[in-house]
Design an enzyme around this catalytic site. Structure first.
Site, PDB file in Angstrom:
ATOM      1  N   HIS A  72      37.621  15.631  -2.755  1.00  0.00           N
ATOM      2  CA  HIS A  72      36.492  15.073  -1.998  1.00  0.00           C
ATOM      3  C   HIS A  72      36.987  13.894  -1.165  1.00  0.00           C
ATOM      4  O   HIS A  72      37.596  12.973  -1.696  1.00  0.00           O
ATOM      5  CB  HIS A  72      35.391  14.599  -2.943  1.00  0.00           C
ATOM      6  CG  HIS A  72      34.543  15.701  -3.467  1.00  0.00           C
ATOM      7  ND1 HIS A  72      33.278  15.514  -3.960  1.00  0.00           N
ATOM      8  CD2 HIS A  72      34.773  17.030  -3.558  1.00  0.00           C
ATOM      9  CE1 HIS A  72      32.775  16.684  -4.339  1.00  0.00           C
ATOM     10  NE2 HIS A  72      33.671  17.611  -4.113  1.00  0.00           N
ATOM     11  N   TYR A 200      24.779   9.960  -4.641  1.00  0.00           N
ATOM     12  CA  TYR A 200      24.247   8.876  -5.481  1.00  0.00           C
ATOM     13  C   TYR A 200      22.919   8.472  -4.844  1.00  0.00           C
ATOM     14  O   TYR A 200      22.904   7.972  -3.716  1.00  0.00           O
ATOM     15  CB  TYR A 200      25.201   7.685  -5.489  1.00  0.00           C
ATOM     16  CG  TYR A 200      26.456   7.921  -6.308  1.00  0.00           C
ATOM     17  CD1 TYR A 200      26.503   7.572  -7.650  1.00  0.00           C
ATOM     18  CD2 TYR A 200      27.597   8.489  -5.737  1.00  0.00           C
ATOM     19  CE1 TYR A 200      27.657   7.777  -8.410  1.00  0.00           C
ATOM     20  CE2 TYR A 200      28.751   8.699  -6.502  1.00  0.00           C
ATOM     21  CZ  TYR A 200      28.772   8.345  -7.831  1.00  0.00           C
ATOM     22  OH  TYR A 200      29.908   8.546  -8.585  1.00  0.00           O
ATOM     23  N   PRO A 292      28.401   4.865 -16.257  1.00  0.00           N
ATOM     24  CA  PRO A 292      29.044   5.979 -15.541  1.00  0.00           C
ATOM     25  C   PRO A 292      28.941   5.908 -14.012  1.00  0.00           C
ATOM     26  O   PRO A 292      29.620   6.677 -13.335  1.00  0.00           O
ATOM     27  CB  PRO A 292      28.309   7.213 -16.071  1.00  0.00           C
ATOM     28  CG  PRO A 292      27.011   6.698 -16.593  1.00  0.00           C
ATOM     29  CD  PRO A 292      27.248   5.306 -17.050  1.00  0.00           C
ATOM     30  N   LYS A 296      34.250   5.543 -13.590  1.00  0.00           N
ATOM     31  CA  LYS A 296      35.485   4.814 -13.870  1.00  0.00           C
ATOM     32  C   LYS A 296      36.001   4.971 -15.309  1.00  0.00           C
ATOM     33  O   LYS A 296      37.111   4.531 -15.611  1.00  0.00           O
ATOM     34  CB  LYS A 296      35.296   3.311 -13.579  1.00  0.00           C
ATOM     35  CG  LYS A 296      35.178   3.011 -12.107  1.00  0.00           C
ATOM     36  CD  LYS A 296      36.505   3.236 -11.392  1.00  0.00           C
ATOM     37  CE  LYS A 296      36.364   3.276  -9.902  1.00  0.00           C
ATOM     38  NZ  LYS A 296      37.026   4.393  -9.259  1.00  0.00           N
ATOM     39  N   TYR A 384      36.271   3.103  -5.214  1.00  0.00           N
ATOM     40  CA  TYR A 384      35.935   4.445  -5.705  1.00  0.00           C
ATOM     41  C   TYR A 384      37.179   5.311  -5.865  1.00  0.00           C
ATOM     42  O   TYR A 384      37.346   5.995  -6.877  1.00  0.00           O
ATOM     43  CB  TYR A 384      34.920   5.127  -4.777  1.00  0.00           C
ATOM     44  CG  TYR A 384      34.176   6.246  -5.464  1.00  0.00           C
ATOM     45  CD1 TYR A 384      32.929   6.025  -6.036  1.00  0.00           C
ATOM     46  CD2 TYR A 384      34.737   7.522  -5.588  1.00  0.00           C
ATOM     47  CE1 TYR A 384      32.254   7.046  -6.692  1.00  0.00           C
ATOM     48  CE2 TYR A 384      34.079   8.536  -6.243  1.00  0.00           C
ATOM     49  CZ  TYR A 384      32.835   8.295  -6.786  1.00  0.00           C
ATOM     50  OH  TYR A 384      32.168   9.301  -7.453  1.00  0.00           O
TER      51      TYR A 384
HETATM   52  C1  PHB Z   1      29.869  13.729 -13.297  1.00  0.00           C
HETATM   53  O1  PHB Z   1      30.212  14.639 -12.539  1.00  0.00           O
HETATM   54  O2  PHB Z   1      29.557  13.940 -14.463  1.00  0.00           O
HETATM   55  C2  PHB Z   1      29.841  12.339 -12.767  1.00  0.00           C
HETATM   56  C3  PHB Z   1      30.280  12.083 -11.493  1.00  0.00           C
HETATM   57  C4  PHB Z   1      30.232  10.797 -10.979  1.00  0.00           C
HETATM   58  C5  PHB Z   1      29.753   9.783 -11.763  1.00  0.00           C
HETATM   59  C6  PHB Z   1      29.332  10.016 -13.055  1.00  0.00           C
HETATM   60  C7  PHB Z   1      29.370  11.290 -13.564  1.00  0.00           C
HETATM   61  O3  PHB Z   1      29.683   8.520 -11.246  1.00  0.00           O
END
Ligand code: PHB
Ligand code: APR
Length: 389
Positions: A72, A200, A292, A296, A384
């Site tokens: 990505h 997000y 989450p 990280k 990120y």
């Molecule tokens: C996930 O794909 O489970 C996932 C991805 C990004 C995050 C948290 C969880 O910030």
């Protein structure tokens, strides 16, 4: 029994360390409290930083990730009906690898088995002894029978609920913690992801995240109350709430289906200092937890393993302890930056039960700034994709 490095905990941290050590001919034994199937049943995040990707390749476990993982180059942020992208490539010349932690852990187990590394499952009553001496040892029982491993070093990779952290005396250990007043309800569904990149989403009804594992497997989350249980959330209720938190044009495209997993995780920031005590080294969730938001957790575990592995490799190559002596300081310097980023992203995107209108205006202003300001986008992108090791 005897080994060079006793590794307590067979999650991603312990297994990755074991594989890296194996590439240098350094012997280890992994002690795992559960069974392999139990460990592989846990669903966790699925975004790998460049540093973690390189380390997995170095450990000889990158082949399937390189074949099946999805690169990505950016991510999407939405705020109500507003939506914008942040291009990591443009700002950092790097991207992230989307590859489920379950798959990665499976690859690590396969590699350990293929290289004949020892793993002992179902261990109980693990105790780390004489960590301050030059001759530490670990005791444990299996089926009520007591065992002992003498070793040069102990890696405490046993997660947040393990025994390693508490082996460090109370008067040495300092713990820093922030518990957030909400959780994440997550589902896995055999449906195509709603977008090519992760979304997000911040909305008046709370946070949501659209993530994925592969082109036919999606992972979605919504912020929920800590009082909620999975039984409170039918699939239908989940999808309908998720849609309400996404911009309309995204919600309209969402393909729903039955969940194949559903779970709730509380959100916490936690760090213990120091991460070394004598010949005991804490790694991953045993030493720190992040919420989450920003993915990280595994990535910070990987940077710990990088520092510890290099320290151990140096020690076994020429007897120098420079890297090992610097472990705690180096690991913590990076950990705190990941803590800051996860805390910042969590604060930016969630609704807090006690927030007031001023707090909401602050979030809106910060999102507006991020949407248009290249420097702000660059800060997010750098964090990120992962700060350098
Ligand atoms: C996930 O794909 O489970 C996932 C991805 C990004 C995050 C948290 C969880 O910030
Ligand atoms: N003895 C032996 N093993 C133990 C003990 C113990 N006393 N206590 C816990 N364990 C095992 C757990 O069963 C688990 O398999 O240690 C392992 C720790 O694994 P994780 O909790 O996954 O922690 P870590 O390997 O540091 O992973 C870091 O991956 O799992 C995610 O959320 C985590 O993203 C983070 C990253």
């Amino acid at each position: 029994m005897k080994t060079q490095v006793a590794i307590v905990g067979g999650g991603p941290s312990g297994l990755l360390l074991g594989q890296l050590l194996q590439t240098r001919g350094i012997d280890s034994i992994v002690l795992e409290r559960r069974t392999k199937d139990y460990v592989l049943g846990r669903i966790r995040a699925g975004v790998l930083e460049v540093g973690a990707v390189n380390l997995l390749r170095q450990a000889g476990v990158g082949d399937r990730m390189d074949r099946e993982g999805i690169l990505h180059d950016g991510t999407i942020i939405s705020y109500g009906d507003e939506i914008f992208g942040i291009n990591f490539k443009e700002h950092t010349n790097a991207g992230v690898m989307v590859y489920g932690q379950t798959e990665l852990t499976r690859d690590l187990y396969d590699a350990r088995e293929a290289t004949g590394g020892r793993i002992i499952y179902d261990v109980e009553d693990v105790q780390i002894c004489d960590a301050k001496s030059n001759t530490p040892y670990v005791t444990y029982t299996v089926d009520g029978v007591a065992h002992r491993i003498t070793c040069d070093f102990v890696a405490g990779c046993d997660g947040f609920h393990g025994v390693s952290r508490n082996t460090i005396p109370d008067d040495v250990r300092v713990e820093y913690e922030k518990v957030y007043p909400f959780g994440w309800l997550g589902i896995l569904s055999e449906t195509p992801p709603v977008a090519d990149e992760l979304i997000y989403a911040s909305s008046e009804r709370g946070f949501a995240l659209c993530s994925m594992r592969n082109p036919v497997l999606s992972r979605y989350y919504i912020q929920c109350s800590l009082q909620d249980t999975v039984e409170d959330w039918s699939d239908e209720a989940f999808w309908s709430e998720l849609k309400r938190r996404l911009p309309k044009n995204v919600a309209d495209k969402l393909i729903t289906g039955p969940s194949i997993e559903k779970s709730i995780a509380p959100l916490r920031s936690f760090v213990t200092e120091p991460m070394q005590w004598g010949r005991l080294f804490l790694c991953g969730d045993a030493a720190h937890i992040v919420p989450p938001t920003g993915a990280k957790g595994l990535n910070t575990a990987a940077s710990d393993i990088y520092y510890l592995f290099n320290g151990l490799a140096e020690y076994y190559q020429d007897g120098a302890t420079t890297g090992l002596d610097a472990y705690s300081e180096k690991a913590l310097a990076r950990v705190w930056k990941a803590e800051r980023f996860s805390w910042w992203m969590t604060n930016l995107l969630h609704r807090f039960p006690d927030e007031n209108q001023f707090d909401q205006k602050m979030q809106a202003a910060e999102i507006a700034f991020l949407r248009t300001n290249r420097a702000a986008q660059s800060v997010l992108a750098q964090n990120y994709v992962g700060l350098p090791y």
